[in-house]
Design a protein around this motif. Structure first.
Motif, PDB file in Angstrom:
ATOM      1  N   PHE A  40       4.555   0.400  -6.831  1.00  0.00           N
ATOM      2  CA  PHE A  40       5.676   0.115  -6.141  1.00  0.00           C
ATOM      3  C   PHE A  40       5.945   1.626  -5.113  1.00  0.00           C
ATOM      4  CE2 PHE A  40      10.268   1.600  -5.527  1.00  0.00           C
ATOM      5  CZ  PHE A  40      10.707   0.578  -4.421  1.00  0.00           C
ATOM      6  N   TRP A  41       5.993   2.623  -5.789  1.00  0.00           N
ATOM      7  CA  TRP A  41       6.224   3.836  -4.845  1.00  0.00           C
ATOM      8  C   TRP A  41       5.448   4.249  -4.053  1.00  0.00           C
ATOM      9  CZ3 TRP A  41      10.895   6.622  -5.441  1.00  0.00           C
ATOM     10  CH2 TRP A  41      10.881   7.884  -4.825  1.00  0.00           C
ATOM     11  N   LEU A  60      -5.277   2.907  -8.846  1.00  0.00           N
ATOM     12  CA  LEU A  60      -4.885   2.563  -9.990  1.00  0.00           C
ATOM     13  C   LEU A  60      -5.477   1.642 -10.776  1.00  0.00           C
ATOM     14  CD1 LEU A  60      -0.954   2.126  -8.902  1.00  0.00           C
ATOM     15  CD2 LEU A  60      -2.023   3.881 -10.012  1.00  0.00           C
ATOM     16  N   GLY A  61      -6.579   1.039 -10.327  1.00  0.00           N
ATOM     17  CA  GLY A  61      -7.657   0.086 -11.120  1.00  0.00           C
ATOM     18  C   GLY A  61      -6.733  -1.270 -11.324  1.00  0.00           C
ATOM     19  N   SER A  63      -1.806  -8.189  -7.911  1.00  0.00           N
ATOM     20  CA  SER A  63      -1.012  -7.376  -9.085  1.00  0.00           C
ATOM     21  C   SER A  63      -0.040  -6.213  -8.319  1.00  0.00           C
ATOM     22  CB  SER A  63      -1.799  -6.393 -10.083  1.00  0.00           C
ATOM     23  OG  SER A  63      -2.286  -7.424 -10.720  1.00  0.00           O
ATOM     24  N   ILE A  64      -0.664  -5.487  -7.203  1.00  0.00           N
ATOM     25  CA  ILE A  64       0.073  -4.525  -6.543  1.00  0.00           C
ATOM     26  C   ILE A  64       1.228  -5.240  -5.866  1.00  0.00           C
ATOM     27  CG2 ILE A  64       0.102  -2.664  -4.706  1.00  0.00           C
ATOM     28  CD1 ILE A  64      -1.590  -1.842  -6.833  1.00  0.00           C
ATOM     29  N   TYR A  65       0.990  -6.301  -5.006  1.00  0.00           N
ATOM     30  CA  TYR A  65       1.965  -7.015  -4.446  1.00  0.00           C
ATOM     31  C   TYR A  65       2.968  -7.457  -5.303  1.00  0.00           C
ATOM     32  CZ  TYR A  65      -0.499  -7.185   0.072  1.00  0.00           C
ATOM     33  OH  TYR A  65      -1.198  -6.710   1.200  1.00  0.00           O
ATOM     34  N   ILE A  66       2.690  -7.931  -6.430  1.00  0.00           N
ATOM     35  CA  ILE A  66       3.648  -8.637  -7.557  1.00  0.00           C
ATOM     36  C   ILE A  66       4.470  -7.540  -7.946  1.00  0.00           C
ATOM     37  CG2 ILE A  66       3.735  -9.697  -9.643  1.00  0.00           C
ATOM     38  CD1 ILE A  66       1.119 -11.148  -9.153  1.00  0.00           C
ATOM     39  N   LEU A  70      -2.852 -14.968  -5.184  1.00  0.00           N
ATOM     40  CA  LEU A  70      -2.129 -13.888  -4.189  1.00  0.00           C
ATOM     41  C   LEU A  70      -3.335 -12.797  -3.975  1.00  0.00           C
ATOM     42  CD1 LEU A  70       0.651 -13.059  -3.202  1.00  0.00           C
ATOM     43  CD2 LEU A  70       0.662 -11.685  -5.197  1.00  0.00           C
ATOM     44  N   ASP A  71      -4.142 -12.582  -4.890  1.00  0.00           N
ATOM     45  CA  ASP A  71      -5.363 -11.700  -4.594  1.00  0.00           C
ATOM     46  C   ASP A  71      -5.932 -11.772  -3.204  1.00  0.00           C
ATOM     47  OD1 ASP A  71      -5.242  -9.744  -6.719  1.00  0.00           O
ATOM     48  OD2 ASP A  71      -6.568 -11.209  -8.008  1.00  0.00           O
TER      49      ASP A  71
END
Lengths: 199, 65
Positions: free
Chosen positions: A152-153, A169-170, A175-178, B33-34
Protein backbone atom coordinates in the motif's frame (compact mmCIF):
# COMPACT_ATOMS: atom_id res chain seq x y z
CA UNK A 1 -10.17 -5.63 16.50
CA UNK A 2 -11.85 -2.39 15.45
CA UNK A 3 -14.97 -1.42 17.35
CA UNK A 4 -18.22 -0.56 15.58
CA UNK A 5 -19.13 3.00 14.54
CA UNK A 6 -21.82 3.04 17.24
CA UNK A 7 -19.26 2.18 19.89
CA UNK A 8 -16.86 4.77 18.59
CA UNK A 9 -19.55 7.43 18.47
CA UNK A 10 -20.28 6.84 22.12
CA UNK A 11 -16.68 7.32 23.21
CA UNK A 12 -17.15 11.06 23.67
CA UNK A 13 -20.19 10.34 25.83
CA UNK A 14 -17.98 8.20 28.07
CA UNK A 15 -15.47 10.96 28.81
CA UNK A 16 -17.17 12.20 32.01
CA UNK A 17 -16.01 8.91 33.51
CA UNK A 18 -12.36 9.70 34.24
CA UNK A 19 -11.74 6.01 34.91
CA UNK A 20 -12.70 5.05 31.35
CA UNK A 21 -9.16 4.47 30.14
CA UNK A 22 -10.15 3.28 26.64
CA UNK A 23 -12.13 6.44 25.90
CA UNK A 24 -9.47 8.75 27.32
CA UNK A 25 -6.60 6.93 25.62
CA UNK A 26 -8.26 7.50 22.26
CA UNK A 27 -8.92 11.16 22.94
CA UNK A 28 -5.33 11.69 24.06
CA UNK A 29 -4.00 9.75 21.03
CA UNK A 30 -5.96 11.78 18.49
CA UNK A 31 -6.34 15.22 20.01
CA UNK A 32 -3.11 15.47 22.04
CA UNK A 33 -0.82 15.59 18.96
CA UNK A 34 -3.32 17.90 17.26
CA UNK A 35 -3.11 20.52 20.01
CA UNK A 36 0.65 20.00 20.33
CA UNK A 37 1.33 20.69 16.65
CA UNK A 38 -0.92 23.72 16.64
CA UNK A 39 0.95 25.08 19.67
CA UNK A 40 4.30 24.48 17.98
CA UNK A 41 3.11 26.23 14.85
CA UNK A 42 2.21 29.21 16.97
CA UNK A 43 5.78 29.34 18.18
CA UNK A 44 5.61 27.58 21.54
CA UNK A 45 8.69 25.61 22.55
CA UNK A 46 8.32 21.80 22.85
CA UNK A 47 8.11 21.84 26.66
CA UNK A 48 5.57 24.65 26.61
CA UNK A 49 3.53 22.86 23.93
CA UNK A 50 3.51 19.74 26.14
CA UNK A 51 2.30 21.83 29.07
CA UNK A 52 -0.41 23.37 26.92
CA UNK A 53 -1.67 19.93 25.86
CA UNK A 54 -1.89 18.89 29.50
CA UNK A 55 -3.79 22.03 30.42
CA UNK A 56 -6.23 21.60 27.55
CA UNK A 57 -6.91 17.95 28.39
CA UNK A 58 -7.31 18.80 32.07
CA UNK A 59 -9.85 21.48 31.18
CA UNK A 60 -11.69 19.00 28.94
CA UNK A 61 -11.83 16.45 31.75
CA UNK A 62 -13.25 19.04 34.15
CA UNK A 63 -15.81 20.47 31.73
CA UNK A 64 -16.89 17.67 29.43
CA UNK A 65 -19.85 16.56 31.53
CA UNK A 66 -21.28 20.06 31.52
CA UNK A 67 -20.57 20.46 27.80
CA UNK A 68 -22.39 17.22 27.00
CA UNK A 69 -25.51 18.56 28.70
CA UNK A 70 -25.66 21.56 26.38
CA UNK A 71 -28.26 21.09 23.61
CA UNK A 72 -26.28 23.40 21.30
CA UNK A 73 -22.91 21.80 21.98
CA UNK A 74 -21.91 21.15 18.34
CA UNK A 75 -18.82 19.15 17.46
CA UNK A 76 -16.39 17.95 20.06
CA UNK A 77 -13.38 19.19 18.13
CA UNK A 78 -14.87 22.69 17.77
CA UNK A 79 -15.24 22.83 21.53
CA UNK A 80 -11.74 21.46 22.01
CA UNK A 81 -10.35 24.13 19.67
CA UNK A 82 -12.11 26.82 21.68
CA UNK A 83 -10.49 25.48 24.86
CA UNK A 84 -7.09 25.19 23.17
CA UNK A 85 -7.28 28.72 21.84
CA UNK A 86 -8.30 30.23 25.19
CA UNK A 87 -5.68 28.20 27.02
CA UNK A 88 -3.00 29.27 24.54
CA UNK A 89 -3.91 32.94 24.95
CA UNK A 90 -3.83 32.54 28.71
CA UNK A 91 -0.53 30.69 28.41
CA UNK A 92 1.12 33.33 26.24
CA UNK A 93 0.09 36.22 28.45
CA UNK A 94 1.83 34.77 31.48
CA UNK A 95 4.97 36.71 32.54
CA UNK A 96 7.26 33.87 31.47
CA UNK A 97 6.18 34.18 27.84
CA UNK A 98 5.71 37.92 27.74
CA UNK A 99 9.35 38.23 28.73
CA UNK A 100 10.40 36.38 25.60
CA UNK A 101 9.85 39.36 23.38
CA UNK A 102 10.69 42.88 24.32
CA UNK A 103 9.08 45.16 21.75
CA UNK A 104 7.15 42.63 19.64
CA UNK A 105 8.02 39.07 20.47
CA UNK A 106 7.19 35.67 19.11
CA UNK A 107 4.64 35.35 21.88
CA UNK A 108 3.02 38.63 20.82
CA UNK A 109 2.87 37.45 17.22
CA UNK A 110 1.34 34.16 18.29
CA UNK A 111 -1.22 36.05 20.35
CA UNK A 112 -2.14 38.21 17.38
CA UNK A 113 -2.66 35.10 15.25
CA UNK A 114 -4.76 33.43 17.92
CA UNK A 115 -6.93 36.54 18.07
CA UNK A 116 -8.02 35.79 14.48
CA UNK A 117 -10.21 32.75 15.15
CA UNK A 118 -11.06 31.95 11.52
CA UNK A 119 -7.45 31.32 10.59
CA UNK A 120 -6.82 29.20 13.66
CA UNK A 121 -9.99 27.23 13.01
CA UNK A 122 -8.92 26.43 9.45
CA UNK A 123 -5.48 25.36 10.60
CA UNK A 124 -7.03 23.21 13.29
CA UNK A 125 -9.34 21.55 10.76
CA UNK A 126 -6.41 20.76 8.44
CA UNK A 127 -4.43 19.38 11.36
CA UNK A 128 -7.44 17.35 12.45
CA UNK A 129 -7.68 15.69 9.05
CA UNK A 130 -3.98 14.90 9.05
CA UNK A 131 -4.15 13.50 12.57
CA UNK A 132 -7.17 11.39 11.60
CA UNK A 133 -5.11 9.87 8.82
CA UNK A 134 -2.15 9.22 11.12
CA UNK A 135 -4.39 7.63 13.73
CA UNK A 136 -6.11 5.40 11.18
CA UNK A 137 -2.77 4.49 9.60
CA UNK A 138 -1.33 3.35 12.92
CA UNK A 139 -4.38 1.18 13.51
CA UNK A 140 -4.39 -0.42 10.10
CA UNK A 141 -0.63 -0.91 9.98
CA UNK A 142 -0.72 -2.81 13.28
CA UNK A 143 -3.39 -5.14 11.96
CA UNK A 144 -1.94 -6.22 8.61
CA UNK A 145 1.12 -8.16 7.47
CA UNK A 146 4.22 -5.99 6.84
CA UNK A 147 4.21 -6.84 3.12
CA UNK A 148 0.59 -5.79 2.79
CA UNK A 149 1.28 -2.42 4.38
CA UNK A 150 4.42 -1.98 2.29
CA UNK A 151 2.47 -2.74 -0.90
CA UNK A 152 0.00 0.00 0.00
CA UNK A 153 2.62 2.51 1.11
CA UNK A 154 4.96 2.12 -1.81
CA UNK A 155 2.28 2.25 -4.50
CA UNK A 156 0.03 4.90 -2.94
CA UNK A 157 2.24 7.22 -0.90
CA UNK A 158 5.50 6.78 -2.76
CA UNK A 159 3.65 6.59 -6.08
CA UNK A 160 5.78 3.69 -7.35
CA UNK A 161 4.54 1.38 -10.09
CA UNK A 162 2.61 -1.75 -9.20
CA UNK A 163 4.91 -3.94 -11.32
CA UNK A 164 8.07 -2.63 -9.66
CA UNK A 165 6.74 -3.06 -6.13
CA UNK A 166 5.34 -6.50 -6.96
CA UNK A 167 8.79 -7.63 -8.12
CA UNK A 168 10.46 -6.14 -5.06
CA UNK A 169 8.04 -7.71 -2.57
CA UNK A 170 7.73 -11.02 -4.42
CA UNK A 171 3.97 -10.59 -4.81
CA UNK A 172 1.70 -10.86 -7.84
CA UNK A 173 0.34 -7.65 -9.39
CA UNK A 174 -3.16 -8.72 -8.39
CA UNK A 175 -2.09 -9.12 -4.75
CA UNK A 176 -0.71 -5.59 -4.75
CA UNK A 177 -3.97 -4.17 -6.14
CA UNK A 178 -5.93 -6.08 -3.51
CA UNK A 179 -3.64 -5.07 -0.64
CA UNK A 180 -3.66 -1.36 -1.40
CA UNK A 181 -7.40 -1.24 -2.02
CA UNK A 182 -8.27 -3.20 1.13
CA UNK A 183 -6.07 -0.92 3.20
CA UNK A 184 -7.58 2.17 1.61
CA UNK A 185 -11.08 0.91 2.42
CA UNK A 186 -10.11 0.36 6.05
CA UNK A 187 -8.44 3.75 6.35
CA UNK A 188 -11.49 5.47 4.88
CA UNK A 189 -13.86 3.57 7.19
CA UNK A 190 -11.78 4.37 10.28
CA UNK A 191 -11.61 8.08 9.44
CA UNK A 192 -15.39 8.09 8.94
CA UNK A 193 -15.84 6.40 12.31
CA UNK A 194 -13.68 9.05 13.91
CA UNK A 195 -15.78 11.75 12.24
CA UNK A 196 -18.99 10.10 13.45
CA UNK A 197 -17.62 10.06 16.99
CA UNK A 198 -17.09 13.80 16.81
CA UNK A 199 -20.65 14.69 15.79
CA UNK B 1 -19.17 -5.28 -16.15
CA UNK B 2 -21.98 -5.38 -13.59
CA UNK B 3 -23.34 -8.71 -14.79
CA UNK B 4 -22.86 -10.88 -11.71
CA UNK B 5 -21.66 -13.81 -13.79
CA UNK B 6 -18.95 -11.78 -15.55
CA UNK B 7 -15.39 -12.21 -14.27
CA UNK B 8 -15.30 -8.39 -14.15
CA UNK B 9 -18.49 -7.91 -12.13
CA UNK B 10 -18.48 -5.50 -9.19
CA UNK B 11 -19.71 -8.31 -6.96
CA UNK B 12 -16.61 -10.34 -7.70
CA UNK B 13 -14.36 -7.34 -7.13
CA UNK B 14 -16.10 -6.60 -3.82
CA UNK B 15 -15.22 -10.14 -2.78
CA UNK B 16 -11.59 -9.06 -3.05
CA UNK B 17 -12.20 -6.04 -0.82
CA UNK B 18 -14.31 -7.72 1.82
CA UNK B 19 -13.94 -11.47 1.45
CA UNK B 20 -11.76 -14.03 3.18
CA UNK B 21 -8.51 -14.73 1.40
CA UNK B 22 -8.82 -18.48 1.88
CA UNK B 23 -12.18 -18.68 0.03
CA UNK B 24 -12.20 -20.18 -3.43
CA UNK B 25 -14.19 -17.22 -4.82
CA UNK B 26 -11.52 -14.86 -3.50
CA UNK B 27 -8.65 -16.84 -4.98
CA UNK B 28 -10.37 -17.09 -8.33
CA UNK B 29 -11.06 -13.34 -8.47
CA UNK B 30 -7.51 -12.58 -7.34
CA UNK B 31 -6.06 -14.67 -10.14
CA UNK B 32 -8.25 -12.86 -12.67
CA UNK B 33 -7.10 -9.50 -11.26
CA UNK B 34 -3.47 -10.32 -12.07
CA UNK B 35 -4.10 -9.77 -15.75
CA UNK B 36 -7.32 -7.75 -16.08
CA UNK B 37 -6.66 -4.02 -16.44
CA UNK B 38 -10.36 -3.18 -16.17
CA UNK B 39 -10.64 -4.87 -12.78
CA UNK B 40 -7.35 -3.35 -11.62
CA UNK B 41 -8.82 0.11 -12.17
CA UNK B 42 -12.24 -0.82 -10.83
CA UNK B 43 -11.00 -2.20 -7.51
CA UNK B 44 -9.40 1.16 -6.69
CA UNK B 45 -12.67 2.94 -7.58
CA UNK B 46 -14.70 0.63 -5.37
CA UNK B 47 -12.23 0.95 -2.48
CA UNK B 48 -12.44 4.75 -2.29
CA UNK B 49 -13.13 7.77 -4.44
CA UNK B 50 -10.42 9.90 -5.99
CA UNK B 51 -10.62 12.49 -3.18
CA UNK B 52 -9.91 9.79 -0.58
CA UNK B 53 -6.88 8.52 -2.49
CA UNK B 54 -5.52 12.02 -2.92
CA UNK B 55 -6.36 13.06 0.64
CA UNK B 56 -4.56 9.98 1.87
CA UNK B 57 -1.41 11.05 0.04
CA UNK B 58 -1.65 14.55 1.49
CA UNK B 59 -2.00 13.19 5.02
CA UNK B 60 0.97 10.90 4.55
CA UNK B 61 3.18 13.70 3.31
CA UNK B 62 2.70 15.45 6.60
CA UNK B 63 2.89 12.20 8.55
CA UNK B 64 6.47 11.72 7.44
CA UNK B 65 7.57 15.15 8.60
Amino acid sequence: MTSSPETRASLILRLPDAADIVAWDEVVAVYGPLVYRLARRKGLQPNDADDLVQEVLTTVSHSVEQWLRRPDRGRFRAWLLCIARNTAINFLTRPKHRALSPGGSDAANALAELAAPDGVSQEFEVEYRRESFRWASRRVRESVAPNTWEAFWQTTMEDRSIAEVARELGMSAGSIYIARSRIMTRLRDLVKQLEARDE
Amino acid sequence: MNNATSPCSDDRIKTLLQGEECDEAFRSAAKHLDSCTTCQLRIAELAADECDWMGCQAGAAVGRS
